[in-house]
Design an enzyme around this catalytic site. Structure first.
Site, PDB file in Angstrom:
ATOM      1  NE  ARG A   4      -2.746  -0.106   3.349  1.00 52.93           N
ATOM      2  CZ  ARG A   4      -3.988  -0.601   3.318  1.00 52.93           C
ATOM      3  NH1 ARG A   4      -4.975   0.113   2.842  1.00 52.93           N
ATOM      4  NH2 ARG A   4      -4.229  -1.804   3.801  1.00 52.93           N
ATOM      5  NE  ARG A  27      -8.628  -0.754   1.431  1.00 57.31           N
ATOM      6  CZ  ARG A  27      -8.617   0.326   2.186  1.00 57.31           C
ATOM      7  NH1 ARG A  27      -8.998   1.480   1.681  1.00 57.31           N
ATOM      8  NH2 ARG A  27      -8.212   0.276   3.422  1.00 57.31           N
ATOM      9  CB  CYS A  31     -28.635  -4.113  -6.724  1.00 54.97           C
ATOM     10  SG  CYS A  31     -28.924  -3.646  -8.421  1.00 54.97           S
TER      11      CYS A  31
END
Ligand SMILES: *Cc1c(COP(=O)(O)O)cnc(C)c1O
Length: 472
Positions: free
Chosen positions: A320, A365, A396
């Site tokens: 990251r 996330r 949805c």
């Protein structure tokens, strides 16, 4: 008491400040070469990002290549110089699961990093991209026999053993291929960290690695197999960690175990994993890698002196920290709604929903972890007042949110475009086809030029896997 509040700030979390200018670009949040052009449009490395969306489609992931390479180089340099300072050296692996394509793998390799992969598919991509197998490491708590065989056969630099069963599986594969395979052993240091805190226990309830108590027997088993070379211990204490303390505590525990194991033979390395955090909102304040590297090196040097051992080569696995801040996601607003929300203290406030053309299929996330993000309008600046807004996806699922809370100009309308920064880690790699949306393209921008890294998924590709549509 007014029963109806028009002040949407009533719904804002405490950490979110009302910006003086809801068009501003907070420092540290956007890819390094992000600017507002003279006409107000958001640009990356000299290209208005709306032009990229027009060319490559929306939603779109856009990577700042210079920033990506720069963060990889900076991370390597920080660990190189801090480990040299304490009389050893570093191996820095890019954790490919954060974000991987052929070009990304090449960038990190060109910047002198190794690459960690976690599956046969990631291994295949890295090898196909031309990364030498010797520069790769393989992780995973349940590597298949085929994955192990392929990795050993390719000449992979290191395999991180994650269970007792894997010792014989990897040794048997090495025997079949007539090689000696370098292996590490993943151990739970008992330190588990998240953004602000760490917890140090003697037992950790998790699927990865083995306990410190079980490590000596496992290492003896490794050493008993002549087809294996034991490189050293490995630990990884979590992800999105802002400070050094958890890494220091974990390193101290691992070095003690390392010292105990030296009685049975040489151990050249110690792998301390990844997990270095980044900013997703202006409330996040992660330590920079130079600080983390210096603090970890200090702790390792101090412990090594205390234990009377040589400092091993140190390995690290940032994912990251390298990829996350270098990328933004682009969306177009399709609908807007002002929803009246009941306040806990009574009365109501308005929450503005801006629905965009992507969502949890390109960024899982927020739905998965409640992760917070930020956003800015890209196609113009506006003088309208800041309005608390929620950027929602088109799926949805009511949990399909991209940005839970952000102040955006009050006059955002359908057709406006929005960018979400810090989407370079665990977004594209976690993307799905939910609701049969094709996964978006990935584009790199460098010095005013754009280049496709990964094509967007077409409807034809989506339908092609359905055997019920095969021509009879
Ligand atoms: C995911 C992972 C990493 C990278 O974590 P980041 O938080 O992206 O730095 C490093 N090592 C291991 C073993 C991992 O599973």
């Amino acid at each position: 008491m007014a029963a109806h509040s028009l002040d949407s700030a009533d719904l804002a979390p405490a950490w979110l400040e009302i910006p003086a200018d809801p068009n501003d670009l907070a420092p540290g949040l956007w890819p390094a070469n992000t600017t507002r052009a003279a006409d107000g449009r958001l640009s990356l490395a000299g290209i208005p990002v709306d032009e990229l969306a027009a060319t490559y489609g929306s939603p779109l992931y856009v990577i700042d290549e210079a920033d990506f390479r720069g963060r990889a180089a900076r991370t390597r340099a920080a660990f190189d110089s801090e480990t040299a300072r304490i009389g050893t050296s570093a191996k820095v692996y890019y954790a490919a699961k954060a974000f991987l394509s052929a070009d990304i793998a090449r960038w990190v390799a060109e910047e002198g990093l190794y690459v960690d992969v976690c599956s046969g598919g990631e291994l295949a991509l890295a090898l196909a991209a031309g990364i030498p197998a010797a520069r790769l490491g393989l992780h995973g708590n349940n590597k298949s026999l085929a994955e192990i065989d392929r990795a050993v056969g390719a000449g992979i630099g290191a395999i991180v053993l994650d269970s007792l069963q894997e010792i014989d599986r990897v040794a048997d594969a090495a025997a079949r291929h007539g090689v000696v395979q370098n292996v590490r052993l993943r151990v739970n240091s008992g330190v588990h960290a998240d953004t602000h805190d760490f917890l140090a226990t003697s037992h950790e309830d998790q699927k990865f690695g083995i306990t410190r108590a079980d490590a000596p027997a496992a290492v003896a088993k490794i050493r008993a197999r002549g087809e294996l070379k034991f490189l050293g211990l490995h630990c990884h204490i979590g992800s999105q960690i802002f400070g050094s303390a958890g890494f220091g505590e974990s390193a101290a525990r691992m070095l003690e175990l390392h010292r105990d194991l030296l009685a049975g033979g040489d151990i050249p390395e110690l792998n301390l994993g990844g997990g270095f955090g980044i900013a997703y909102t202006r409330a996040d304040d992660p330590a920079e890698i130079e600080t983390l590297a210096a603090d970890i090196a200090d702790q390792v040097a101090t412990e090594a002196v205390r234990l009377g051992i040589a400092v091993p080569v140190l390995a690290f696995e940032p994912g990251r920290y390298i990829s996350g801040p270098t990328t933004m996601s682009l969306y177009e607003v399709g609908t807007t709604k002002d929803v009246s929300v009941a306040l806990p203290e009574g009365g109501t406030a308005i929450r503005r929903y801006l629905s965009v053309d992507g969502g949890m299929s390109d960024n899982a996330r927020p739905a998965l972890y409640g992760a917070q993000y930020s956003a800015r309008m890209t196609n113009r600046v506006s003088a309208a007042a800041p309005a608390l807004s929620r950027v929602a996806g088109k799926h949805c699922e009511s949990g399909d949110i991209v940005v839970y809370n952000e102040y955006l100009p009050a006059d955002v309308v359908p057709g406006d475009r929005i960018a979400v920064p810090a989407t370079g880690a665990y977004c594209w790699s976690l993307a799905s086809n939910y609701n049969f949306l094709g996964r978006p393209a990935v584009v790199a921008v460098l010095n005013g030029e754009s280049r496709l890294l990964v094509r967007g998924e077409t409807e034809t590709e989506l339908l092609a896997r359905d055997a019920g549509l095969d021509k009879k």
